[in-house]
Write a protein that holds these residues in place. Structure first.
Motif, mmCIF file in Angstrom:
data_model
loop_
_atom_site.group_PDB
_atom_site.id
_atom_site.type_symbol
_atom_site.label_atom_id
_atom_site.label_comp_id
_atom_site.label_asym_id
_atom_site.label_seq_id
_atom_site.Cartn_x
_atom_site.Cartn_y
_atom_site.Cartn_z
ATOM 1 N N VAL A 25 38.133 45.341 37.680
ATOM 2 C CA VAL A 25 38.294 46.223 38.844
ATOM 3 C C VAL A 25 38.642 45.405 40.086
ATOM 4 O O VAL A 25 39.549 45.768 40.845
ATOM 5 C CB VAL A 25 37.023 47.068 39.079
ATOM 6 N N ALA A 26 37.946 44.297 40.290
ATOM 7 C CA ALA A 26 38.210 43.465 41.468
ATOM 8 C C ALA A 26 39.654 42.971 41.478
ATOM 9 O O ALA A 26 40.341 43.036 42.509
ATOM 10 C CB ALA A 26 37.241 42.286 41.500
ATOM 11 N N ILE A 27 40.123 42.513 40.341
ATOM 12 C CA ILE A 27 41.486 41.982 40.281
ATOM 13 C C ILE A 27 42.516 43.093 40.438
ATOM 14 O O ILE A 27 43.523 42.920 41.138
ATOM 15 C CB ILE A 27 41.693 41.190 38.976
ATOM 16 N N VAL A 28 42.276 44.234 39.832
ATOM 17 C CA VAL A 28 43.210 45.360 39.978
ATOM 18 C C VAL A 28 43.297 45.788 41.447
ATOM 19 O O VAL A 28 44.390 46.047 41.961
ATOM 20 C CB VAL A 28 42.804 46.534 39.056
ATOM 21 N N VAL A 29 42.167 45.831 42.125
ATOM 22 C CA VAL A 29 42.174 46.186 43.551
ATOM 23 C C VAL A 29 42.980 45.157 44.345
ATOM 24 O O VAL A 29 43.820 45.516 45.182
ATOM 25 C CB VAL A 29 40.732 46.311 44.097
ATOM 26 N N LEU A 30 42.750 43.878 44.077
ATOM 27 C CA LEU A 30 43.486 42.834 44.797
ATOM 28 C C LEU A 30 44.985 42.890 44.495
ATOM 29 O O LEU A 30 45.812 42.738 45.406
ATOM 30 C CB LEU A 30 42.921 41.456 44.455
ATOM 31 N N LEU A 31 45.334 43.115 43.240
ATOM 32 C CA LEU A 31 46.756 43.241 42.889
ATOM 33 C C LEU A 31 47.382 44.454 43.576
ATOM 34 O O LEU A 31 48.516 44.378 44.068
ATOM 35 C CB LEU A 31 46.925 43.332 41.369
ATOM 36 N N ALA A 32 46.646 45.551 43.621
ATOM 37 C CA ALA A 32 47.160 46.754 44.283
ATOM 38 C C ALA A 32 47.394 46.490 45.770
ATOM 39 O O ALA A 32 48.420 46.898 46.330
ATOM 40 C CB ALA A 32 46.193 47.917 44.089
ATOM 41 N N ILE A 33 46.463 45.800 46.396
ATOM 42 C CA ILE A 33 46.620 45.461 47.818
ATOM 43 C C ILE A 33 47.875 44.618 48.017
ATOM 44 O O ILE A 33 48.655 44.848 48.946
ATOM 45 C CB ILE A 33 45.364 44.729 48.342
ATOM 46 N N LYS A 34 48.090 43.660 47.125
ATOM 47 C CA LYS A 34 49.286 42.812 47.233
ATOM 48 C C LYS A 34 50.560 43.610 46.966
ATOM 49 O O LYS A 34 51.541 43.473 47.692
ATOM 50 C CB LYS A 34 49.194 41.627 46.267
ATOM 51 N N LEU A 35 50.539 44.436 45.934
ATOM 52 C CA LEU A 35 51.741 45.178 45.563
ATOM 53 C C LEU A 35 52.137 46.207 46.613
ATOM 54 O O LEU A 35 53.325 46.472 46.811
ATOM 55 C CB LEU A 35 51.556 45.840 44.195
ATOM 56 N N VAL A 36 51.162 46.781 47.287
ATOM 57 C CA VAL A 36 51.443 47.761 48.340
ATOM 58 C C VAL A 36 51.921 47.064 49.614
ATOM 59 O O VAL A 36 52.518 47.683 50.481
ATOM 60 C CB VAL A 36 50.182 48.626 48.609
#
Length: 151
Positions: A25-36
């Protein structure tokens, strides 16, 4: 693909291999922040305030039984009649004091964060540890460093 994303994807794979939901979950959130594209604004805030937020959430979880009425003064007094409760009390005090020094170390020596974070990631992903490690780890590192400096 840039290095941070590649690194996060590698860690995500470790998270899946270890079946560690928190890490995933932590990594998915961080990736989402980067991708957005919010990484320049959001990540510095998370980096500077995240540990405090996490400690606050953990504290809320620990205090929830008091708020719900499951634990009251009677249970507190009753629990202090056992040796294990006194050990838990002493451990809580010890860990809080160690963690305080961890905050000092991370503030004064930020490059330690990478090693501590990697150690925590390894423990979480490979050994099913809990990600409270950086602060406690920094506190232990601070204590060891001070002991070595003393001798």
């Amino acid at each position: 693909m840039n290095e941070p994303v590649l690194f996060l994807l590698l860690l995500l794979a470790l998270g899946f291999l270890a079946k560690n939901k928190s890490l995933i979950v932590a990594i998915v959130v961080l990736l989402a922040i980067k991708l957005v594209g919010l990484d320049q604004k959001v990540l510095p805030i998370i980096q500077s305030k995240g540990i405090n937020w996490g400690v606050t959430v953990i504290t809320i979880a620990v205090l929830a039984p008091i708020a719900s009425g499951e634990i009251g003064f009677r249970q507190l007094v009753g629990s202090l009649q056992s040796l294990s409760a006194w050990v838990a009390l002493a451990s809580g005090i010890f860990v809080a004091l160690i963690a305080k020094n961890g905050v000092t170390l991370l503030a004064n020596d930020p490059h330690m964060t990478a090693a501590l974070a990697f150690g925590t990631i390894l423990a979480v992903s490979l050994f099913h540890g809990v990600a409270v490690g950086p602060l406690i780890g920094a506190g232990i590192a601070y204590t060891v460093i001070k002991m070595v400096e003393y001798f």
